[in-house]
Design a protein around this motif. Structure first.
Motif, short mmCIF file in Angstrom:
data_model
loop_
_atom_site.label_atom_id
_atom_site.label_comp_id
_atom_site.label_asym_id
_atom_site.label_seq_id
_atom_site.Cartn_x
_atom_site.Cartn_y
_atom_site.Cartn_z
N MET A 59 0.79 -1.04 0.08
CA MET A 59 -0.02 0.03 0.01
C MET A 59 0.86 1.20 0.10
N LEU A 60 1.98 1.12 0.84
CA LEU A 60 2.79 2.39 0.89
C LEU A 60 3.66 2.56 -0.52
N LEU A 61 4.05 1.44 -1.12
CA LEU A 61 4.96 1.47 -2.27
C LEU A 61 4.17 2.03 -3.46
N SER A 62 2.67 1.69 -3.45
CA SER A 62 1.90 2.04 -4.47
C SER A 62 1.01 3.20 -4.52
N PHE A 63 1.35 3.82 -3.36
CA PHE A 63 0.66 5.13 -2.92
C PHE A 63 -0.93 5.00 -2.71
N GLY A 64 -1.23 3.63 -2.27
CA GLY A 64 -2.41 3.47 -2.16
C GLY A 64 -3.28 2.59 -3.25
N LEU A 65 -2.62 2.63 -4.38
CA LEU A 65 -3.32 1.99 -5.29
C LEU A 65 -3.70 0.39 -5.21
N PHE A 66 -2.49 0.03 -4.32
CA PHE A 66 -2.90 -1.44 -3.82
C PHE A 66 -4.47 -1.68 -3.27
N GLY A 67 -4.85 -0.52 -2.94
CA GLY A 67 -6.28 -0.69 -2.26
C GLY A 67 -7.36 -1.13 -3.44
N LEU A 68 -7.20 -0.92 -4.51
CA LEU A 68 -7.96 -1.46 -5.57
C LEU A 68 -7.88 -2.69 -5.86
N VAL A 69 -6.55 -3.52 -5.44
CA VAL A 69 -6.50 -4.97 -5.63
C VAL A 69 -7.37 -5.57 -4.59
N ILE A 70 -7.32 -4.83 -3.36
CA ILE A 70 -8.26 -5.36 -2.20
C ILE A 70 -9.59 -5.29 -2.31
N ASN A 71 -9.95 -4.07 -2.88
CA ASN A 71 -11.32 -4.21 -3.37
C ASN A 71 -11.85 -5.05 -4.32
N ALA A 72 -11.01 -5.36 -5.29
CA ALA A 72 -11.19 -6.59 -6.27
C ALA A 72 -11.22 -7.87 -5.41
N PHE A 73 -10.40 -7.85 -4.48
CA PHE A 73 -10.25 -9.49 -3.66
C PHE A 73 -11.75 -9.40 -3.05
N LEU A 74 -12.18 -8.33 -2.48
CA LEU A 74 -13.71 -8.17 -1.49
C LEU A 74 -14.68 -8.38 -2.60
N LEU A 75 -14.65 -7.85 -3.73
CA LEU A 75 -15.72 -7.97 -4.83
C LEU A 75 -15.54 -9.61 -5.31
N TRP A 76 -14.50 -10.17 -5.45
CA TRP A 76 -14.45 -11.71 -5.63
C TRP A 76 -14.95 -12.27 -4.64
N MET A 77 -14.79 -12.10 -3.35
CA MET A 77 -15.32 -12.87 -2.01
C MET A 77 -16.80 -12.75 -2.25
N THR A 78 -17.50 -11.63 -2.65
CA THR A 78 -18.91 -11.32 -2.58
C THR A 78 -19.37 -12.05 -3.54
N ASP A 79 -18.66 -12.25 -4.70
CA ASP A 79 -19.04 -13.23 -6.02
C ASP A 79 -19.42 -14.60 -5.46
N LYS A 80 -18.42 -15.04 -4.58
CA LYS A 80 -18.36 -16.39 -4.29
C LYS A 80 -19.47 -16.62 -3.36
N LEU A 81 -19.71 -15.57 -2.49
CA LEU A 81 -20.83 -15.90 -1.40
C LEU A 81 -22.12 -15.80 -1.96
N ILE A 82 -22.54 -15.06 -2.94
CA ILE A 82 -23.92 -15.00 -3.51
C ILE A 82 -24.05 -15.49 -4.76
N ASP A 83 -24.93 -16.44 -4.75
CA ASP A 83 -25.22 -17.29 -6.13
C ASP A 83 -25.68 -16.71 -7.21
N ASP A 84 -26.56 -15.46 -6.86
CA ASP A 84 -27.06 -14.92 -8.10
C ASP A 84 -26.35 -13.79 -8.40
N PHE A 85 -25.13 -13.55 -8.16
CA PHE A 85 -23.81 -12.53 -8.62
C PHE A 85 -22.90 -13.32 -9.08
N GLU A 86 -22.60 -12.83 -10.42
CA GLU A 86 -21.31 -13.68 -11.10
C GLU A 86 -20.66 -12.83 -11.86
N ILE A 87 -19.22 -12.98 -11.78
CA ILE A 87 -18.08 -12.01 -12.56
C ILE A 87 -17.30 -13.09 -13.24
N ASP A 88 -17.28 -12.97 -14.61
CA ASP A 88 -16.51 -14.05 -15.08
C ASP A 88 -15.08 -14.22 -15.09
#
Length: 111
Positions: A59-88
């Motif tokens: 996070m420090l080395l990327s000036f906070g842009l690594f937060g987008l990767v964390i958001n993508a990970f949390l979005l992927w977790m949401t995709d796995k938790l909810i059956d009616d939501f799918e990201i390819d």
């Protein structure tokens, strides 16, 4: 309380618009969108800062842009938790996380 409700409505509207615009994202209904927003919001609230603390150096080395990767990970977790939501793909998950983050910032500035 009003801020929380407006944040949920803005995020759900943005998520629904992105799901209809992007070809690799599928939502069953608007009710599913509200469920996805609530689950994603809870995951973000409870896990984002913990993961950001663990990944402090990237996070420090990327000036906070690594937060987008964390958001993508949390979005992927949401995709796995909810059956009616799918990201390819992983690329679509990253794009969705970037657009969702940017859209929320822009809409917060407008509202």
């Amino acid at each position: 309380m009003l801020t929380l409700i407006s944040d949920v409505l803005v995020t759900s509207g943005l998520l629904y618009a992105l799901a209809t615009a992007l070809p690799g994202v599928r939502l069953k209904s608007f009710g599913t969108t509200l469920t996805v927003v609530l689950v994603y919001g809870l995951l973000t609230y409870f896990l984002f800062w913990l993961i950001a603390l663990i990944a402090f150096i990237p996070m420090l080395l990327s000036f906070g842009l690594f937060g987008l990767v964390i958001n993508a990970f949390l979005l992927w977790m949401t995709d796995k938790l909810i059956d009616d939501f799918e990201i390819d793909s992983v690329r679509m998950t990253l794009l969705m996380a970037v657009l969702l983050t940017v859209g929320k910032v822009v809409l917060r500035a407008i509202l």
